[in-house]
Motif scaffolding. Structure first.
Motif, PDB file in Angstrom:
ATOM      1  N   GLY A   1      24.063   3.995  42.096  1.00  0.00           N
ATOM      2  CA  GLY A   1      23.877   5.175  40.799  1.00  0.00           C
ATOM      3  C   GLY A   1      25.804   4.745  40.043  1.00  0.00           C
ATOM      4  O   GLY A   1      26.675   4.090  41.064  1.00  0.00           O
ATOM      5  N   SER A   2      25.522   4.615  38.755  1.00  0.00           N
ATOM      6  CA  SER A   2      26.392   4.275  38.309  1.00  0.00           C
ATOM      7  C   SER A   2      27.548   5.386  37.389  1.00  0.00           C
ATOM      8  O   SER A   2      25.982   5.396  36.632  1.00  0.00           O
ATOM      9  N   ASP A   3      28.527   5.616  36.899  1.00  0.00           N
ATOM     10  CA  ASP A   3      29.266   6.830  36.346  1.00  0.00           C
ATOM     11  C   ASP A   3      29.915   6.037  34.917  1.00  0.00           C
ATOM     12  O   ASP A   3      30.457   6.993  34.564  1.00  0.00           O
ATOM     13  N   ASP A   4      29.402   4.923  34.369  1.00  0.00           N
ATOM     14  CA  ASP A   4      30.180   4.462  33.939  1.00  0.00           C
ATOM     15  C   ASP A   4      29.875   5.401  32.052  1.00  0.00           C
ATOM     16  O   ASP A   4      29.224   6.464  31.800  1.00  0.00           O
ATOM     17  N   ARG A   5      31.361   5.763  31.709  1.00  0.00           N
ATOM     18  CA  ARG A   5      31.759   6.908  30.579  1.00  0.00           C
ATOM     19  C   ARG A   5      31.327   5.909  29.208  1.00  0.00           C
ATOM     20  O   ARG A   5      30.712   5.016  29.542  1.00  0.00           O
ATOM     21  N   HIS A   6      30.506   7.015  28.705  1.00  0.00           N
ATOM     22  CA  HIS A   6      30.415   6.556  27.248  1.00  0.00           C
ATOM     23  C   HIS A   6      29.884   7.840  25.932  1.00  0.00           C
ATOM     24  O   HIS A   6      29.687   8.903  27.203  1.00  0.00           O
ATOM     25  N   GLN A   7      29.625   8.160  24.880  1.00  0.00           N
ATOM     26  CA  GLN A   7      29.712   8.593  24.157  1.00  0.00           C
ATOM     27  C   GLN A   7      28.341   8.811  23.497  1.00  0.00           C
ATOM     28  O   GLN A   7      27.241   7.607  23.302  1.00  0.00           O
ATOM     29  N   THR A   8      27.332   9.798  22.994  1.00  0.00           N
ATOM     30  CA  THR A   8      26.735   9.935  22.717  1.00  0.00           C
ATOM     31  C   THR A   8      25.827   8.727  21.841  1.00  0.00           C
ATOM     32  O   THR A   8      24.801   8.362  21.627  1.00  0.00           O
ATOM     33  N   GLU A   9      26.947   8.749  20.863  1.00  0.00           N
ATOM     34  CA  GLU A   9      26.868   8.411  19.342  1.00  0.00           C
ATOM     35  C   GLU A   9      27.199   6.902  19.244  1.00  0.00           C
ATOM     36  O   GLU A   9      26.193   6.188  19.141  1.00  0.00           O
ATOM     37  N   ASP A  10      27.046   6.229  20.896  1.00  0.00           N
ATOM     38  CA  ASP A  10      26.988   5.050  20.536  1.00  0.00           C
ATOM     39  C   ASP A  10      25.609   4.578  21.765  1.00  0.00           C
ATOM     40  O   ASP A  10      25.698   3.633  22.078  1.00  0.00           O
ATOM     41  N   VAL A  11      24.836   5.317  21.948  1.00  0.00           N
ATOM     42  CA  VAL A  11      24.191   4.928  23.066  1.00  0.00           C
ATOM     43  C   VAL A  11      22.353   4.336  22.786  1.00  0.00           C
ATOM     44  O   VAL A  11      22.757   5.444  21.528  1.00  0.00           O
ATOM     45  N   THR A  12      22.890   3.164  22.989  1.00  0.00           N
ATOM     46  CA  THR A  12      21.206   2.718  22.391  1.00  0.00           C
ATOM     47  C   THR A  12      20.172   3.188  23.306  1.00  0.00           C
ATOM     48  O   THR A  12      20.021   3.638  24.452  1.00  0.00           O
ATOM     49  N   VAL A  13      18.365   2.615  22.460  1.00  0.00           N
ATOM     50  CA  VAL A  13      17.929   2.358  23.560  1.00  0.00           C
ATOM     51  C   VAL A  13      17.728   1.476  25.137  1.00  0.00           C
ATOM     52  O   VAL A  13      17.529   2.551  26.209  1.00  0.00           O
ATOM     53  N   ALA A  14      18.171   1.171  24.513  1.00  0.00           N
ATOM     54  CA  ALA A  14      18.079   0.280  25.659  1.00  0.00           C
ATOM     55  C   ALA A  14      19.253   0.006  27.030  1.00  0.00           C
ATOM     56  O   ALA A  14      19.102   0.178  27.813  1.00  0.00           O
TER      57      ALA A  14
END
Length: 259
Positions: free
Chosen positions: A103-116
């Protein structure tokens, strides 16, 4: 008081067992590989990190334990995963134990998430666990049973705010575990969910363990010691061994008392 374990458990039922581990080249996965090899299991592991994985194989062989079989594999490609399972069976025998660790827990924010990106996070953290279980099931059924250990996370329990796709995938792992345990139980295939807390892997320490992180651990954990990959691996050994023969459809949390 020392936190070292000088006399770790030896599980006679794991000797000679065929074990398949995903993401075994580093971190928790590396510890899983080392611990199962120390139990004299026949270990196959897959990873995308070829150099680190080859070094791990050499280190284990040099230590005198049975060398694991490493198969390079990007788990986002389900056909390659299935091929790896087939090769593991051909070289190490029908699989008795599956550790769905990768698995991978790379950090990200909701507004930056694309469908891909969302689809990629599901492929990296969830989808391969289901298809690995699907691939090993016939082999376990033919042998009269087996143990599948799916790796979750406490992140969904505490609602971590900086990786929502990862948190979603890890919550889904427990639902999948419950469903598979019910379906596969009549075949004596046990399915459990391992739930680590904040484990001090090299990656975690390098990327995220700072003064604020140390303070958070001290505030949130009941126990003062830092979780190590070996703490997770030792629980996995128990869940893989015959000693846990009536344990299934459960979460096993190893987090020092965080949640």
């Amino acid at each position: 008081m020392s936190t070292d374990i000088t006399h770790p458990a030896v599980y006679a039922s794991l000797a000679g067992k065929s074990v398949f581990i995903t993401g075994g080249g580093s971190g928790i996965g590396e510890s899983l590989v080392r611990h199962f090899c120390a139990q004299k299991s026949r270990v196959t592991f897959v990873d995308i990190a070829e150099e680190a994985s080859q070094k791990l194989v050499a280190d284990i062989a040099a230590a005198g334990d049975p060398a694991p079989l490493f198969i390079p594999c990007d788990l986002r490609n389900v056909d390659d995963l299935r091929d790896a399972v087939d090769r593991a069976v051909a070289e190490n025998g029908p699989i008795n134990v599956l550790c769905n660790n990768a698995g991978s827990d790379d950090r990200h924010q909701t507004e930056d998430v694309t469908v891909a990106y969302w689809d990629d996070r599901m492929a990296v953290n969830l989808r391969h666990q289901f298809f690995a279980a699907q691939a090993v099931r016939p082999h376990m059924k033919a042998q009269g049973g087996g143990s599948i250990i799916n790796f979750g996370s406490i992140t969904w329990m505490v609602g971590d705010p900086d990786c929502p796709a990862y948190v979603t995938a890890k919550a889904a792992v427990y639902g999948m575990t419950r469903a598979l345990a019910r379906e596969l139980g009549p075949e004596r295939i046990r399915v459990n969910c391992m739930v680590p807390g904040w484990v001090m892997t090299e990656r975690q320490v390098r990327l995220w363990l700072n003064e604020a992180g140390e303070r958070q651990i001290e505030e949130r954990q009941c126990l003062p010691d830092r979780l190590q990959p070996s703490d997770i691996a030792r629980m996995a050994l128990f869940l893989a061994a015959d000693d846990s023969r009536m344990c299934t459809s459960q979460q096993f949390i190893v987090d020092g008392g965080w949640v």
